[in-house]
Design a protein around this motif. Structure first.
Motif, PDB file in Angstrom:
ATOM      1  N   LYS A 128       0.840  -1.210   0.000  1.00 62.80           N
ATOM      2  CA  LYS A 128       0.000   0.000   0.000  1.00 62.80           C
ATOM      3  C   LYS A 128       0.869   1.251   0.000  1.00 62.80           C
ATOM      4  N   CYS A 129       1.983   1.194   0.671  1.00 61.50           N
ATOM      5  CA  CYS A 129       2.911   2.333   0.669  1.00 61.50           C
ATOM      6  C   CYS A 129       3.475   2.567  -0.733  1.00 61.50           C
ATOM      7  N   SER A 132       0.852   4.197  -2.704  1.00 61.45           N
ATOM      8  CA  SER A 132       0.653   5.577  -2.250  1.00 61.45           C
ATOM      9  C   SER A 132       1.727   6.503  -2.819  1.00 61.45           C
ATOM     10  N   VAL A 133       2.960   6.059  -2.810  1.00 59.59           N
ATOM     11  CA  VAL A 133       4.055   6.872  -3.351  1.00 59.59           C
ATOM     12  C   VAL A 133       3.856   7.083  -4.850  1.00 59.59           C
ATOM     13  N   GLY A 135       1.178   6.664  -6.548  1.00 61.63           N
ATOM     14  CA  GLY A 135      -0.092   7.353  -6.757  1.00 61.63           C
ATOM     15  C   GLY A 135       0.033   8.868  -6.660  1.00 61.63           C
ATOM     16  N   GLN A 136       0.881   9.340  -5.775  1.00 59.29           N
ATOM     17  CA  GLN A 136       1.088  10.788  -5.685  1.00 59.29           C
ATOM     18  C   GLN A 136       1.673  11.338  -6.976  1.00 59.29           C
ATOM     19  N   SER A 172       6.204  11.509   1.750  1.00 60.61           N
ATOM     20  CA  SER A 172       6.247  10.044   1.763  1.00 60.61           C
ATOM     21  C   SER A 172       7.190   9.517   2.832  1.00 60.61           C
ATOM     22  N   ALA A 175       5.655   9.936   6.272  1.00 60.36           N
ATOM     23  CA  ALA A 175       4.617   8.924   6.497  1.00 60.36           C
ATOM     24  C   ALA A 175       5.243   7.555   6.765  1.00 60.36           C
TER      25      ALA A 175
END
Length: 189
Positions: A128-129, A132-133, A135-136, A172, A175
């Motif tokens: 998921k990380c 997320s990275v 995805g940004q 990132s 987080a």
């Protein structure tokens, strides 16, 4: 394929002879665009690993390279734009593209993030990380018109892109550090 051949002033039979299918022509376009790109996140990560930089620095550089590559205009970003379009509207080439490009990039970021967060974090959280990275970067690349309307102070010139890339990496890494602490505390408890 006929429209492409007409625009390129090339005989369809020649394209079929050299590429054998529309899918193979599409993949050749990706390969060509990849060659035009500046240093990719993988190139940057490999160089930073050779330089024996700490995992956090390796990830920071890879994130900034990814974001910069996706946000630049012109030949340098053609590959990223083609991949983004393919992910939004997949063609028959998606499986080969995933095998050649998406999976290796995913594996790269999985390894870099694992190096930063350590072994305590479950793999599903690491995955998921990664999303997320990446995805940004995709968000900034695909939502540029919205940014121009809502936040015109965000610019997409070289300085603006560098600023966005630094922000995404800082955000990132912060987080990831928070998650790393959380899972380390759970293991230690």
């Amino acid at each position: 394929m006929r429209k492409i051949c007409e625009a390129a002033r090339v005989n369809v039979a020649m394209v079929n002879y050299y590429f054998h299918s529309k899918e193979e022509l599409h993949l050749a376009a990706f390969d060509h665009a990849r060659e035009l790109a500046r240093a990719s996140a993988a190139d940057v990560a490999a160089a930073s690993a050779r330089a024996q930089l700490p995992p956090v620095e390796q990830l920071r550089l890879a994130i900034e390279a990814l974001v910069s590559d996706m946000l630049r205009s012109g030949h340098a970003s053609l590959f990223s734009r083609l991949v983004a379009r393919e992910l939004i509207e997949p063609t028959a080439a998606i499986h080969k593209l995933a095998e050649r490009n998406v999976r290796p990039q995913h594996a790269l970021f999985t390894g870099l993030i694992r190096g930063v967060v350590g072994p305590a974090m479950p793999i599903e959280v690491v995955q998921k990380c990664v999303f997320s990275v990446i995805g940004q970067a995709v968000f900034y690349a695909r939502s540029r018109i919205v940014h121009e309307l809502v936040a015109p102070e965000l610019t997409y010139d070289e300085a603006g892109i560098a600023s966005i890339a630094r922000h995404v990496s800082q955000f990132s890494l912060a987080a990831l550090d928070g998650l790393r602490r959380q899972y380390a505390a759970q293991v230690g408890a």
